[in-house]
Motif scaffolding. Structure first.
Motif, PDB file in Angstrom:
ATOM      1  N   ALA A   1      23.356  92.509  68.243  1.00 14.53           N
ATOM      2  CA  ALA A   1      24.255  91.615  68.983  1.00 14.53           C
ATOM      3  C   ALA A   1      23.573  91.089  70.246  1.00 14.53           C
ATOM      4  CB  ALA A   1      25.555  92.330  69.333  1.00 14.53           C
ATOM      5  N   VAL A   2      22.804  91.934  70.910  1.00 14.08           N
ATOM      6  CA  VAL A   2      22.075  91.495  72.109  1.00 14.08           C
ATOM      7  C   VAL A   2      20.996  90.485  71.711  1.00 14.08           C
ATOM      8  CG1 VAL A   2      20.574  92.216  74.015  1.00 14.08           C
ATOM      9  CG2 VAL A   2      22.609  93.574  73.428  1.00 14.08           C
ATOM     10  N   GLN A   3      20.311  90.747  70.601  1.00 15.73           N
ATOM     11  CA  GLN A   3      19.318  89.797  70.115  1.00 15.73           C
ATOM     12  C   GLN A   3      19.985  88.452  69.809  1.00 15.73           C
ATOM     13  OE1 GLN A   3      17.833  90.139  66.087  1.00 15.73           O
ATOM     14  NE2 GLN A   3      15.733  89.765  66.824  1.00 15.73           N
ATOM     15  N   HIS A   4      21.133  88.475  69.174  1.00 13.28           N
ATOM     16  CA  HIS A   4      21.865  87.245  68.858  1.00 13.28           C
ATOM     17  C   HIS A   4      22.264  86.522  70.145  1.00 13.28           C
ATOM     18  CE1 HIS A   4      25.437  84.823  67.756  1.00 13.28           C
ATOM     19  NE2 HIS A   4      24.697  84.540  66.707  1.00 13.28           N
ATOM     20  N   PHE A   5      22.712  87.262  71.150  1.00  7.07           N
ATOM     21  CA  PHE A   5      23.100  86.700  72.445  1.00  7.07           C
ATOM     22  C   PHE A   5      21.930  85.924  73.058  1.00  7.07           C
ATOM     23  CE2 PHE A   5      23.102  87.515  77.116  1.00  7.07           C
ATOM     24  CZ  PHE A   5      24.226  86.774  77.471  1.00  7.07           C
ATOM     25  N   VAL A   6      20.749  86.532  73.059  1.00  9.82           N
ATOM     26  CA  VAL A   6      19.570  85.882  73.643  1.00  9.82           C
ATOM     27  C   VAL A   6      19.133  84.698  72.770  1.00  9.82           C
ATOM     28  CG1 VAL A   6      17.143  86.179  74.295  1.00  9.82           C
ATOM     29  CG2 VAL A   6      18.819  87.954  74.866  1.00  9.82           C
ATOM     30  N   ALA A   7      19.137  84.886  71.469  1.00  9.75           N
ATOM     31  CA  ALA A   7      18.740  83.798  70.564  1.00  9.75           C
ATOM     32  C   ALA A   7      19.688  82.614  70.699  1.00  9.75           C
ATOM     33  CB  ALA A   7      18.708  84.302  69.120  1.00  9.75           C
ATOM     34  N   TYR A   8      20.971  82.885  70.823  1.00  5.50           N
ATOM     35  CA  TYR A   8      21.966  81.834  70.993  1.00  5.50           C
ATOM     36  C   TYR A   8      21.702  81.073  72.294  1.00  5.50           C
ATOM     37  CZ  TYR A   8      26.672  79.755  70.854  1.00  5.50           C
ATOM     38  OH  TYR A   8      27.727  78.892  70.819  1.00  5.50           O
ATOM     39  N   GLY A   9      21.358  81.810  73.343  1.00  4.63           N
ATOM     40  CA  GLY A   9      21.025  81.176  74.617  1.00  4.63           C
ATOM     41  C   GLY A   9      19.814  80.277  74.495  1.00  4.63           C
ATOM     42  N   GLN A  10      18.806  80.707  73.754  1.00  2.26           N
ATOM     43  CA  GLN A  10      17.617  79.880  73.567  1.00  2.26           C
ATOM     44  C   GLN A  10      17.948  78.641  72.739  1.00  2.26           C
ATOM     45  OE1 GLN A  10      14.462  80.371  75.069  1.00  2.26           O
ATOM     46  NE2 GLN A  10      15.808  81.688  76.239  1.00  2.26           N
ATOM     47  N   LEU A  11      18.834  78.784  71.754  1.00  2.00           N
ATOM     48  CA  LEU A  11      19.270  77.623  70.983  1.00  2.00           C
ATOM     49  C   LEU A  11      20.017  76.647  71.890  1.00  2.00           C
ATOM     50  CD1 LEU A  11      19.644  76.021  68.371  1.00  2.00           C
ATOM     51  CD2 LEU A  11      21.642  77.478  67.872  1.00  2.00           C
ATOM     52  N   CYS A  12      20.834  77.181  72.776  1.00  2.00           N
ATOM     53  CA  CYS A  12      21.536  76.309  73.735  1.00  2.00           C
ATOM     54  C   CYS A  12      20.539  75.541  74.596  1.00  2.00           C
ATOM     55  CB  CYS A  12      22.479  77.131  74.617  1.00  2.00           C
ATOM     56  SG  CYS A  12      23.897  77.804  73.731  1.00  2.00           S
ATOM     57  N   HIS A  13      19.460  76.207  75.023  1.00  2.00           N
ATOM     58  CA  HIS A  13      18.415  75.518  75.793  1.00  2.00           C
ATOM     59  C   HIS A  13      17.853  74.352  74.999  1.00  2.00           C
ATOM     60  CE1 HIS A  13      17.175  79.068  78.646  1.00  2.00           C
ATOM     61  NE2 HIS A  13      18.438  78.737  78.767  1.00  2.00           N
ATOM     62  N   LEU A  14      17.539  74.597  73.734  1.00  4.72           N
ATOM     63  CA  LEU A  14      16.974  73.551  72.888  1.00  4.72           C
ATOM     64  C   LEU A  14      17.946  72.379  72.740  1.00  4.72           C
ATOM     65  CD1 LEU A  14      14.795  72.483  70.933  1.00  4.72           C
ATOM     66  CD2 LEU A  14      15.978  73.755  69.125  1.00  4.72           C
ATOM     67  N   ILE A  15      19.207  72.692  72.495  1.00  6.65           N
ATOM     68  CA  ILE A  15      20.213  71.642  72.309  1.00  6.65           C
ATOM     69  C   ILE A  15      20.325  70.772  73.560  1.00  6.65           C
ATOM     70  CG2 ILE A  15      22.704  71.250  72.046  1.00  6.65           C
ATOM     71  CD1 ILE A  15      22.643  73.711  70.107  1.00  6.65           C
ATOM     72  N   VAL A  16      20.325  71.420  74.712  1.00 10.68           N
ATOM     73  CA  VAL A  16      20.472  70.675  75.964  1.00 10.68           C
ATOM     74  C   VAL A  16      19.214  69.878  76.287  1.00 10.68           C
ATOM     75  CG1 VAL A  16      20.754  70.928  78.468  1.00 10.68           C
ATOM     76  CG2 VAL A  16      22.221  72.222  76.914  1.00 10.68           C
ATOM     77  N   THR A  17      18.050  70.519  76.216  1.00  3.73           N
ATOM     78  CA  THR A  17      16.830  69.828  76.630  1.00  3.73           C
ATOM     79  C   THR A  17      16.448  68.701  75.683  1.00  3.73           C
ATOM     80  OG1 THR A  17      15.405  71.458  75.532  1.00  3.73           O
ATOM     81  CG2 THR A  17      15.897  71.816  77.880  1.00  3.73           C
ATOM     82  N   ALA A  18      16.739  68.852  74.408  1.00  7.10           N
ATOM     83  CA  ALA A  18      16.395  67.817  73.431  1.00  7.10           C
ATOM     84  C   ALA A  18      17.515  66.800  73.230  1.00  7.10           C
ATOM     85  CB  ALA A  18      16.029  68.468  72.094  1.00  7.10           C
ATOM     86  N   GLY A  19      18.641  66.984  73.912  1.00 10.51           N
ATOM     87  CA  GLY A  19      19.746  66.045  73.786  1.00 10.51           C
ATOM     88  C   GLY A  19      20.355  66.021  72.388  1.00 10.51           C
ATOM     89  N   ILE A  20      20.327  67.151  71.716  1.00 10.96           N
ATOM     90  CA  ILE A  20      20.804  67.223  70.332  1.00 10.96           C
ATOM     91  C   ILE A  20      22.308  66.977  70.232  1.00 10.96           C
ATOM     92  CG2 ILE A  20      21.063  68.782  68.339  1.00 10.96           C
ATOM     93  CD1 ILE A  20      18.267  69.886  69.101  1.00 10.96           C
ATOM     94  N   ASP A  21      23.060  67.322  71.268  1.00  9.81           N
ATOM     95  CA  ASP A  21      24.506  67.052  71.276  1.00  9.81           C
ATOM     96  C   ASP A  21      24.817  65.575  71.027  1.00  9.81           C
ATOM     97  OD1 ASP A  21      25.750  69.481  71.629  1.00  9.81           O
ATOM     98  OD2 ASP A  21      25.783  69.364  73.813  1.00  9.81           O
TER      99      ASP A  21
END
Length: 183
Positions: A145-165
């Motif tokens: 669950a902690v690994q998922h928490f960190v991985a989810y955060g990194q995915l959020c970084h990618l979504i924001v920085t790449a403008g994927i939204d």
């Protein structure tokens, strides 16, 4: 009562300026002069406080992770749902609010791009260690669950920085489904 020296007073100002400047231009694209100008001091004085560009970047990165750990701690304390998932969710929500100002997010992204510089890589790993250890201790969640928490955060970084939204294509919808960030 002891008073702080000029250097002790200037270090937080220079560090905050370094966070902003390095978040904009990255390690390679930001000069000591850029940080000095933002802090309102001379480049020579920045070098007096921080003997190298690497040490200045590391100080900015350490401050970034200090702010993140403080924010995650507050998020955990304010969790209405005290289950492991509830605490991790509250920590994630607090982090999302913190990075509304993209400086801390972008500084982490830039740090990842120069993690091969030993001092920066070490500071990046130390910051991630602090986040993982805090998430594990406060949430009492499983390692997965902690690994998922960190991985989810990194995915959020990618979504924001790449403008994927903002991309109206299926692949972007798959990556960003259910993920929303404060704007």
């Amino acid at each position: 009562m002891s008073s702080l020296s000029t250097a002790e007073l200037r270090i937080p100002v220079v560090t905050a300026s370094a966070v902003r400047e390095f978040s904009r231009g990255g390690y390679r694209g930001t000069t000591i002069a850029d940080v000095a100008h933002a802090a309102g001091i001379s480049p020579a004085y920045v070098f007096k406080l921080f003997p190298s560009k690497e040490s200045l970047f590391v100080a900015a990165l350490e401050d970034c992770f200090r702010q993140i750990v403080e924010t995650l701690t507050v998020g955990a304390e304010r969790a209405g749902d005290t289950s492991p998932d509830g605490i991790l969710d509250a920590m994630g929500g607090a982090y999302a609010e913190l990075i509304r100002d993209r400086s801390l997010l972008m500084l982490q992204v830039h740090a990842q791009s120069v993690a091969d510089i030993p001092e920066i890589g070490q500071a990046l790993r130390a910051g991630m260690a602090a986040i993982v250890q805090l998430a594990k201790a406060r949430s009492r969640a499983s390692d997965g669950a902690v690994q998922h928490f960190v991985a989810y955060g990194q995915l959020c970084h990618l979504i924001v920085t790449a403008g994927i939204d903002d991309v109206p294509e299926e692949w972007a919808s798959i990556l960003s489904a259910g993920i929303r960030h404060p704007r």
